[in-house]
Each structure stands twice: as C-alpha cells, then as structure tokens.
Design a protein around this motif. Structure first.
Motif, PDB file in Angstrom:
ATOM      1  N   ARG A 154     -42.352   8.192 -80.860  1.00 45.15           N
ATOM      2  CA  ARG A 154     -41.608   8.608 -79.766  1.00 45.15           C
ATOM      3  C   ARG A 154     -41.330  10.030 -79.895  1.00 45.15           C
ATOM      4  NH1 ARG A 154     -36.208   5.316 -79.246  1.00 45.15           N
ATOM      5  NH2 ARG A 154     -38.111   3.934 -78.519  1.00 45.15           N
ATOM      6  N   ALA A 155     -41.022  10.789 -80.988  1.00 44.99           N
ATOM      7  CA  ALA A 155     -41.061  12.341 -80.895  1.00 44.99           C
ATOM      8  C   ALA A 155     -42.336  12.905 -80.646  1.00 44.99           C
ATOM      9  CB  ALA A 155     -40.617  12.642 -82.276  1.00 44.99           C
ATOM     10  N   LEU A 156     -43.298  12.385 -81.102  1.00 45.82           N
ATOM     11  CA  LEU A 156     -44.743  12.921 -80.727  1.00 45.82           C
ATOM     12  C   LEU A 156     -44.991  12.808 -79.406  1.00 45.82           C
ATOM     13  CD1 LEU A 156     -46.802  11.555 -83.939  1.00 45.82           C
ATOM     14  CD2 LEU A 156     -45.565  13.768 -83.760  1.00 45.82           C
ATOM     15  N   LEU A 157     -44.604  11.801 -78.670  1.00 44.46           N
ATOM     16  CA  LEU A 157     -44.798  11.421 -77.312  1.00 44.46           C
ATOM     17  C   LEU A 157     -44.053  12.739 -76.533  1.00 44.46           C
ATOM     18  CD1 LEU A 157     -46.004  10.197 -74.873  1.00 44.46           C
ATOM     19  CD2 LEU A 157     -44.008   8.602 -74.868  1.00 44.46           C
ATOM     20  N   THR A 158     -42.788  13.134 -77.076  1.00 43.44           N
ATOM     21  CA  THR A 158     -41.776  14.127 -76.400  1.00 43.44           C
ATOM     22  C   THR A 158     -43.007  15.274 -76.750  1.00 43.44           C
ATOM     23  OG1 THR A 158     -40.082  13.104 -76.898  1.00 43.44           O
ATOM     24  CG2 THR A 158     -39.820  15.323 -76.490  1.00 43.44           C
ATOM     25  N   ALA A 159     -43.545  15.754 -77.752  1.00 40.78           N
ATOM     26  CA  ALA A 159     -44.169  16.973 -78.009  1.00 40.78           C
ATOM     27  C   ALA A 159     -45.382  16.991 -77.056  1.00 40.78           C
ATOM     28  CB  ALA A 159     -44.710  16.920 -79.454  1.00 40.78           C
ATOM     29  N   ALA A 160     -46.060  15.790 -76.804  1.00 37.62           N
ATOM     30  CA  ALA A 160     -47.315  15.780 -76.057  1.00 37.62           C
ATOM     31  C   ALA A 160     -46.806  16.119 -74.679  1.00 37.62           C
ATOM     32  CB  ALA A 160     -47.942  14.526 -75.786  1.00 37.62           C
ATOM     33  N   LEU A 161     -45.735  15.546 -74.028  1.00 34.61           N
ATOM     34  CA  LEU A 161     -45.252  15.739 -72.779  1.00 34.61           C
ATOM     35  C   LEU A 161     -44.781  17.124 -72.497  1.00 34.61           C
ATOM     36  CD1 LEU A 161     -43.060  12.513 -72.174  1.00 34.61           C
ATOM     37  CD2 LEU A 161     -45.238  13.210 -71.020  1.00 34.61           C
ATOM     38  N   LEU A 207     -48.149  22.475 -52.116  1.00 31.17           N
ATOM     39  CA  LEU A 207     -48.613  22.537 -53.385  1.00 31.17           C
ATOM     40  C   LEU A 207     -47.471  22.426 -54.434  1.00 31.17           C
ATOM     41  CD1 LEU A 207     -51.715  24.735 -52.561  1.00 31.17           C
ATOM     42  CD2 LEU A 207     -51.696  22.253 -53.449  1.00 31.17           C
ATOM     43  N   GLY A 208     -46.428  23.415 -54.099  1.00 35.78           N
ATOM     44  CA  GLY A 208     -45.248  23.820 -54.976  1.00 35.78           C
ATOM     45  C   GLY A 208     -44.484  22.593 -54.846  1.00 35.78           C
ATOM     46  N   PHE A 209     -44.376  21.783 -54.003  1.00 37.70           N
ATOM     47  CA  PHE A 209     -43.691  20.362 -53.952  1.00 37.70           C
ATOM     48  C   PHE A 209     -44.226  19.671 -55.259  1.00 37.70           C
ATOM     49  CE2 PHE A 209     -42.053  21.085 -49.321  1.00 37.70           C
ATOM     50  CZ  PHE A 209     -41.068  21.798 -49.797  1.00 37.70           C
ATOM     51  N   ILE A 210     -45.492  19.341 -55.045  1.00 36.67           N
ATOM     52  CA  ILE A 210     -46.291  18.262 -56.060  1.00 36.67           C
ATOM     53  C   ILE A 210     -46.025  18.950 -57.437  1.00 36.67           C
ATOM     54  CG2 ILE A 210     -48.576  17.657 -56.663  1.00 36.67           C
ATOM     55  CD1 ILE A 210     -47.627  16.293 -54.088  1.00 36.67           C
ATOM     56  N   LEU A 211     -46.309  20.285 -57.553  1.00 37.12           N
ATOM     57  CA  LEU A 211     -45.899  20.743 -58.831  1.00 37.12           C
ATOM     58  C   LEU A 211     -44.653  20.545 -59.572  1.00 37.12           C
ATOM     59  CD1 LEU A 211     -47.511  22.498 -61.137  1.00 37.12           C
ATOM     60  CD2 LEU A 211     -46.678  24.539 -60.143  1.00 37.12           C
ATOM     61  N   ILE A 212     -43.634  20.794 -58.442  1.00 30.14           N
ATOM     62  CA  ILE A 212     -42.384  20.681 -58.999  1.00 30.14           C
ATOM     63  C   ILE A 212     -42.066  19.103 -59.379  1.00 30.14           C
ATOM     64  CG2 ILE A 212     -39.780  20.581 -58.131  1.00 30.14           C
ATOM     65  CD1 ILE A 212     -40.302  23.157 -56.439  1.00 30.14           C
ATOM     66  N   ALA A 213     -42.689  18.354 -58.409  1.00 33.06           N
ATOM     67  CA  ALA A 213     -42.553  16.733 -58.677  1.00 33.06           C
ATOM     68  C   ALA A 213     -43.068  16.422 -59.966  1.00 33.06           C
ATOM     69  CB  ALA A 213     -43.182  15.940 -57.699  1.00 33.06           C
ATOM     70  N   LEU A 214     -44.117  16.965 -60.373  1.00 29.91           N
ATOM     71  CA  LEU A 214     -44.627  16.756 -61.516  1.00 29.91           C
ATOM     72  C   LEU A 214     -43.931  17.217 -62.869  1.00 29.91           C
ATOM     73  CD1 LEU A 214     -48.582  17.676 -60.877  1.00 29.91           C
ATOM     74  CD2 LEU A 214     -47.522  15.009 -61.201  1.00 29.91           C
ATOM     75  N   ALA A 215     -43.364  18.255 -62.663  1.00 30.94           N
ATOM     76  CA  ALA A 215     -42.423  18.980 -63.802  1.00 30.94           C
ATOM     77  C   ALA A 215     -41.371  18.201 -63.945  1.00 30.94           C
ATOM     78  CB  ALA A 215     -42.018  20.208 -63.206  1.00 30.94           C
ATOM     79  N   THR A 217     -41.087  14.989 -63.096  1.00 28.77           N
ATOM     80  CA  THR A 217     -41.254  13.688 -63.695  1.00 28.77           C
ATOM     81  C   THR A 217     -41.437  13.851 -65.145  1.00 28.77           C
ATOM     82  OG1 THR A 217     -42.614  13.067 -61.725  1.00 28.77           O
ATOM     83  CG2 THR A 217     -43.128  12.111 -63.791  1.00 28.77           C
ATOM     84  N   VAL A 218     -42.114  14.710 -65.699  1.00 35.53           N
ATOM     85  CA  VAL A 218     -42.549  15.083 -67.368  1.00 35.53           C
ATOM     86  C   VAL A 218     -41.087  15.367 -67.880  1.00 35.53           C
ATOM     87  CG1 VAL A 218     -43.201  17.006 -68.830  1.00 35.53           C
ATOM     88  CG2 VAL A 218     -44.597  16.261 -67.002  1.00 35.53           C
ATOM     89  N   ASN A 219     -39.982  15.919 -67.371  1.00 33.69           N
ATOM     90  CA  ASN A 219     -38.627  16.349 -67.742  1.00 33.69           C
ATOM     91  C   ASN A 219     -38.024  14.985 -68.017  1.00 33.69           C
ATOM     92  OD1 ASN A 219     -38.165  19.340 -68.417  1.00 33.69           O
ATOM     93  ND2 ASN A 219     -39.165  19.202 -66.622  1.00 33.69           N
ATOM     94  N   TRP A 224     -35.891  10.163 -70.973  1.00 37.09           N
ATOM     95  CA  TRP A 224     -35.905   8.747 -71.209  1.00 37.09           C
ATOM     96  C   TRP A 224     -36.504   8.414 -72.472  1.00 37.09           C
ATOM     97  CZ3 TRP A 224     -40.298   5.282 -71.529  1.00 37.09           C
ATOM     98  CH2 TRP A 224     -39.765   4.100 -71.485  1.00 37.09           C
ATOM     99  N   VAL A 225     -37.577   9.142 -72.976  1.00 37.33           N
ATOM    100  CA  VAL A 225     -38.354   8.785 -74.135  1.00 37.33           C
ATOM    101  C   VAL A 225     -37.345   9.354 -75.177  1.00 37.33           C
ATOM    102  CG1 VAL A 225     -40.313   9.285 -75.929  1.00 37.33           C
ATOM    103  CG2 VAL A 225     -40.659   8.931 -73.248  1.00 37.33           C
TER     104      VAL A 225
END
Length: 234
Positions: A154-161, A207-215, A217-219, A224-225
């Motif tokens: 779980r911690a390693l998944l956080t590192a990967a994200l 493009l900025g909206f897409i990038l913000i959405a990805l960021a 989602t990652v956070n 959650w993880v």
C-alpha cells in the motif's frame, strides 16, 4: 474579461465533446508516463528493498545520493539525455531523439529517485519491525525483500502514484528530448506551453483541465490508498 470567458466556454466544450486533438494528446501523455512509471518501479522498488535489508559499505552514500537526486532539475536531465541520444552522442545511432522513447527515458531518470526514496522510508520502518522474525526464520535475502515489498504494497503504491504525478506534470525535460512534435511527441504539458504562446487559450485551458483532473485523481487515489481518513478523523 470577455476573451477569458469565451476561452473558458470553448475549453469546456472541447472537454465535453472530447475533441480528437485533445484526446490524442492526453492519451499520448498517459502512455508515455505510465510506461515510464512501470520501468521506474521495476528499478526503484527492488533497490529500495535492498537498501532496507542489506548493510554494505556505501549504503548510506547511495541513500544520500537518491535523496539528493529527488531535487535534480528536470531540464538538466533533459540536457543529459539529449547529449547521449543526439547524433554525435554515444547512443545517437539508435535514432531515439525526438521520439516517445526518449521522453520515457527522461521521465524514468526523473522519477526513479523519488519512488526509491519514498519506498525506502516505508520499507526501512517495516524492516525494523520484521527484522528479528525474518532473521530467526533464516530466510534468504531475496525472501526478505519479497516479504517487505508485499507487506508494504500500500505504501509502495503511494510512492508509485507520487512518481506518476511528477512524471505527468513534467515539461522541461520532455520539451528538450521530445521536441514537441505534432502527432508524435506532443503531450499535455508541452502542448499547453505551445498553445499559450500562440494565444490559443481555449485548447490550452482544455488541456489544463485534463492535466488538473489527472493530478486530482492521483492525489485522491493517494489519499484513499493511504487511508488518511479513518473513523471520520483526518
């Protein structure tokens, strides 16, 4: 102000209709970054586990170097990769410069120290907890590393994200080694820089909206993880 609202309206429409150019750039960004992430994890996670379980002469030096490389300027990485892959460089014969492969190489170099450092912190703490048990079981070093990697997944998944977030937002190194070539190496960050310079704010904002959405989602995934919210407490 009118131009701003018009740009926002057009950007929103491009996102809603999933414009073909927007989709192509976003998918290329994901493909490059996810490929780099997988390669970086294959390198960084075993290395972090090895540094946690094995004591050797230069161990502290290696750890210090990894921590220092987390702050390595991406443009410097791009310059180094460019020199190696350029026509006069040692790997110039491969013809990788200004290709997605060159971008992947640059991203791997950038995110490996980040993933390895974050993962090592978690694995070191877990090793302190498991040390006596694993030593008493007389398991091999490989088995120790495998046990740590699995139990700390779980911690390693956080590192990967975290590595994914660093890679998807990179622009300097990607611009240098990729060249921002249309339909070939143009990704979200380089396209935003280009479209802003051209005054095409609608596409840049989309493009900025897409990038913000990805960021985001990652956070949110990291949140959650890591289970940072437990029993309604932050």
């Amino acid at each position: 102000m009118v131009d701003l609202w018009e740009g926002l309206r057009q950007a929103f429409w491009l996102v809603v209709t999933f414009d073909a150019e927007l989709a192509e750039i976003a998918l290329r960004s994901l493909r490059v970054t996810l490929t780099a992430l997988v390669i970086a994890c294959v390198i960084a996670l075993p290395l972090s586990a090895l540094l946690a379980v094995r004591r050797f002469r230069w161990r502290r030096t290696v750890i210090a170097i990894l921590n220092a490389l987390m702050g390595l300027p991406p443009v410097v990485v791009g310059l180094i990769v460019y020199i190696f892959l350029s026509r006069s460089g040692p790997l110039g014969a491969l013809g990788l410069l200004f290709t997605p492969t060159a971008m992947i190489v640059a991203q791997v170099i950038i995110i490996v120290p980040l993933i390895a450092s974050i993962a090592h912190q978690s694995l070191r703490d877990l090793w302190a907890e498991y040390h006596d048990l694993l030593i008493s079981l007389n398991v091999s070093q490989f088995q120790k590393m495998r046990t740590l990697l699995w139990d700390a997944r779980r911690a390693l998944l956080t590192a990967a994200l975290a590595g994914f977030g660093r890679g998807i937002g990179e622009v300097g190194a990607i611009m240098i080694v990729g060249g921002n070539i249309d339909h070939a190496t143009r990704v979200l960050t380089t396209a935003i820089a280009l479209e802003t310079g051209k005054g095409q704010f609608a596409l840049a904002l989309a493009l900025g909206f897409i990038l913000i959405a990805l960021a985001l989602t990652v956070n949110l995934t990291i949140h959650w993880v890591g289970q940072t919210e437990r029993d309604s407490r932050w």
